[in-house]
Design an enzyme around this catalytic site. Structure first.
Site, PDB file in Angstrom:
ATOM      1  N   SER A  70      65.328  -1.225-105.603  1.00  0.00           N
ATOM      2  CA  SER A  70      65.747  -2.624-105.771  1.00  0.00           C
ATOM      3  C   SER A  70      67.166  -2.656-106.306  1.00  0.00           C
ATOM      4  CB  SER A  70      64.820  -3.320-106.776  1.00  0.00           C
ATOM      5  OG  SER A  70      65.254  -4.625-107.051  1.00  0.00           O
ATOM      6  N   TYR A  83      60.036  -4.031-114.792  1.00  0.00           N
ATOM      7  CA  TYR A  83      60.316  -3.849-113.361  1.00  0.00           C
ATOM      8  C   TYR A  83      61.613  -3.061-113.171  1.00  0.00           C
ATOM      9  CZ  TYR A  83      61.187  -5.126-108.457  1.00  0.00           C
ATOM     10  OH  TYR A  83      61.441  -5.098-107.103  1.00  0.00           O
TER      11      TYR A  83
HETATM   12  N1  LIG Z   1      61.284  -9.234-102.028  1.00  0.00           N
HETATM   13  C1  LIG Z   1      62.325  -8.920-102.762  1.00  0.00           C
HETATM   14  O1  LIG Z   1      63.176  -9.778-103.072  1.00  0.00           O
HETATM   15  C2  LIG Z   1      62.512  -7.508-103.243  1.00  0.00           C
HETATM   16  C3  LIG Z   1      63.690  -7.208-103.936  1.00  0.00           C
HETATM   17  C4  LIG Z   1      63.869  -5.922-104.399  1.00  0.00           C
HETATM   18  C5  LIG Z   1      62.920  -4.955-104.167  1.00  0.00           C
HETATM   19  N2  LIG Z   1      61.770  -5.262-103.513  1.00  0.00           N
HETATM   20  C6  LIG Z   1      60.771  -4.203-103.338  1.00  0.00           C
HETATM   21  O2  LIG Z   1      60.323  -4.171-102.004  1.00  0.00           O
HETATM   22  C7  LIG Z   1      59.006  -3.616-101.964  1.00  0.00           C
HETATM   23  C8  LIG Z   1      58.122  -4.492-101.084  1.00  0.00           C
HETATM   24  O3  LIG Z   1      57.949  -5.757-101.724  1.00  0.00           O
HETATM   25  P1  LIG Z   1      57.867  -7.143-100.934  1.00  0.00           P
HETATM   26  O4  LIG Z   1      59.044  -7.927-101.328  1.00  0.00           O
HETATM   27  O5  LIG Z   1      57.585  -6.893 -99.516  1.00  0.00           O
HETATM   28  O6  LIG Z   1      56.619  -7.818-101.702  1.00  0.00           O
HETATM   29  P2  LIG Z   1      55.119  -8.077-101.271  1.00  0.00           P
HETATM   30  O7  LIG Z   1      55.035  -8.908-100.055  1.00  0.00           O
HETATM   31  O8  LIG Z   1      54.449  -8.548-102.518  1.00  0.00           O
HETATM   32  O9  LIG Z   1      54.613  -6.633-100.883  1.00  0.00           O
HETATM   33  C9  LIG Z   1      54.233  -5.672-101.834  1.00  0.00           C
HETATM   34  C10 LIG Z   1      53.310  -4.684-101.142  1.00  0.00           C
HETATM   35  O10 LIG Z   1      52.917  -3.689-102.108  1.00  0.00           O
HETATM   36  C11 LIG Z   1      51.506  -3.610-102.099  1.00  0.00           C
HETATM   37  N3  LIG Z   1      51.008  -3.241-103.416  1.00  0.00           N
HETATM   38  C12 LIG Z   1      51.256  -3.867-104.597  1.00  0.00           C
HETATM   39  N4  LIG Z   1      50.579  -3.275-105.588  1.00  0.00           N
HETATM   40  C13 LIG Z   1      49.875  -2.267-105.023  1.00  0.00           C
HETATM   41  C14 LIG Z   1      48.955  -1.326-105.518  1.00  0.00           C
HETATM   42  N5  LIG Z   1      48.611  -1.282-106.813  1.00  0.00           N
HETATM   43  N6  LIG Z   1      48.400  -0.430-104.658  1.00  0.00           N
HETATM   44  C15 LIG Z   1      48.716  -0.469-103.333  1.00  0.00           C
HETATM   45  N7  LIG Z   1      49.591  -1.342-102.809  1.00  0.00           N
HETATM   46  C16 LIG Z   1      50.146  -2.239-103.642  1.00  0.00           C
HETATM   47  C17 LIG Z   1      51.021  -5.007-101.701  1.00  0.00           C
HETATM   48  O11 LIG Z   1      49.736  -4.958-101.116  1.00  0.00           O
HETATM   49  P3  LIG Z   1      48.351  -5.342-101.813  1.00  0.00           P
HETATM   50  O12 LIG Z   1      48.612  -6.500-102.731  1.00  0.00           O
HETATM   51  O13 LIG Z   1      47.491  -5.665-100.642  1.00  0.00           O
HETATM   52  O14 LIG Z   1      47.940  -4.109-102.526  1.00  0.00           O
HETATM   53  C18 LIG Z   1      52.045  -5.355-100.633  1.00  0.00           C
HETATM   54  O15 LIG Z   1      51.670  -4.786 -99.408  1.00  0.00           O
HETATM   55  C19 LIG Z   1      58.545  -3.530-103.413  1.00  0.00           C
HETATM   56  O16 LIG Z   1      58.669  -2.202-103.873  1.00  0.00           O
HETATM   57  C20 LIG Z   1      59.503  -4.419-104.151  1.00  0.00           C
HETATM   58  O17 LIG Z   1      59.684  -4.055-105.503  1.00  0.00           O
HETATM   59  C21 LIG Z   1      61.547  -6.518-103.046  1.00  0.00           C
END
Ligand SMILES: NC(=O)c1ccc[n+]([C@@H]2O[C@H](COP(=O)([O-])OP(=O)(O)OC[C@H]3O[C@@H](n4cnc5c(N)ncnc54)[C@H](OP(=O)(O)O)[C@@H]3O)[C@@H](O)[C@H]2O)c1
Length: 262
Positions: free
Chosen positions: A144, A157
């Site tokens: 991130s 985080y």
């Molecule tokens: N969106 C942003 O603005 C942003 C910015 C910076 C970094 N990121 C990073 O990008 C990555 C993807 O996030 P996203 O934005 O796509 O959010 P998201 O839609 O909430 O996706 C997160 C994914 O991680 C899975 N997950 C969460 N906890 C888990 C656990 N304990 N075991 C297994 N799977 C788990 C969730 O699936 P389940 O709930 O089904 O388990 C979901 O598939 C993350 O690492 C996040 O920190 C996102």
């Protein structure tokens, strides 16, 4: 030569039931990769798998909670054995934690570190010897911008993502003279469910967000290219400003956090 040729490759993507991971899995399958997808929500994962299988019939899913770090390690090995090998592991699963430092407890910090940092480490360590023996492989860590900048209200985080950035950088050095590759991808604000999950304070950021599929395209670019670190959208200059003048950064961030939210 591209570091990973997507067509014909086998890629394990964690956190593929929604957001960036789901978009990435679909994109990889569209491009001819077999994907293994991992998350807790079986129903959401099954929808993604059905789309992937339409293009890549050998794709599979694993329902798992990566907060169980020992289980995450076992899952990586199971996926390797199920497919016969993995060309790439994408550590994308992540949980948010928007909570002021004075309201955090150690259990919560442990949990965030487990999912966002220790599970990717465990899965990587399980696969490195196998990839080394096979003579190829790539680890992609989705960290991130908050892994390069200390975000207000996001100490747990940010710490987990800083750890993932530091780990990625150091293993890239250790693996420099090997056939293995490491990529670090730092998303900025991406339009996913992470902004709306319960048990989090309201986000301080309310600006524009990049679509998840555009972010997924950035990850594919990182996999196909030969450079280590990737920012999507390109917000690297903010990190450079912070590194050059951390005090001004802290002041601006604290000021933003005190602003009334509307
Ligand atoms: N969106 C942003 O603005 C942003 C910015 C910076 C970094 N990121 C990073 O990008 C990555 C993807 O996030 P996203 O934005 O796509 O959010 P998201 O839609 O909430 O996706 C997160 C994914 O991680 C899975 N997950 C969460 N906890 C888990 C656990 N304990 N075991 C297994 N799977 C788990 C969730 O699936 P389940 O709930 O089904 O388990 C979901 O598939 C993350 O690492 C996040 O920190 C996102």
């Amino acid at each position: 030569m591209p570091a990973v040729k997507i067509t014909g490759s086998t890629v394990l993507v964690t956190g593929a039931s929604s957001g960036i991971g789901a978009a990435l899995a679909r994109r990889l399958a569209d491009a001819g990769a077999t994907v293994g997808i991992v998350a807790r929500r079986a129903d959401r994962l099954a929808e993604v798998l059905a789309d992937c299988r339409a293009k890549a019939p050998r794709s599979r899913m694993w329902v798992a909670d990566l907060a169980d770090v020992a289980g995450a390690e076992e899952l990586a090995v199971e996926a390797w054995e199920a497919f016969g090998h993995l060309d790439c592991l994408v550590n994308n699963a992540g949980v948010p934690m928007r909570r002021h430092a004075t309201k955090l407890d150690r259990h919560t910090v442990d949990w965030v570190m487990g999912v966002n940092f220790l599970a990717p480490v465990a899965m990587t360590l399980a696969l490195l010897p196998r990839m080394m023996e096979r003579g190829s492989g790539m680890i992609v860590n989705v960290a991130s911008l908050a892994g390069r900048l200390g975000n207000a209200n996001e100490a747990a985080y940010s710490a987990s993502k800083f750890a993932l950035c530091g780990w990625s950088e150091a293993i890239a050095v250790d693996l420099w003279d090997t056939p293995l590759e490491v990529r670090l991808v730092n998303p900025g604000p991406i339009d996913t469910e992470i902004w709306d999950l319960p048990d989090n304070d309201a986000p301080l950021y309310d600006g524009p967000k990049v679509p998840a599929d555009e972010m997924a395209a950035g990850i594919v670019t990182a996999m196909e290219g030969d450079t280590f670190e990737h920012y999507v959208p390109d917000m690297k200059s903010i990190v450079e400003m912070k590194t050059a003048d951390p005090d001004s950064f802290l002041e601006a961030m604290a000021h933003m956090a005190r602003r009334p939210q509307g």
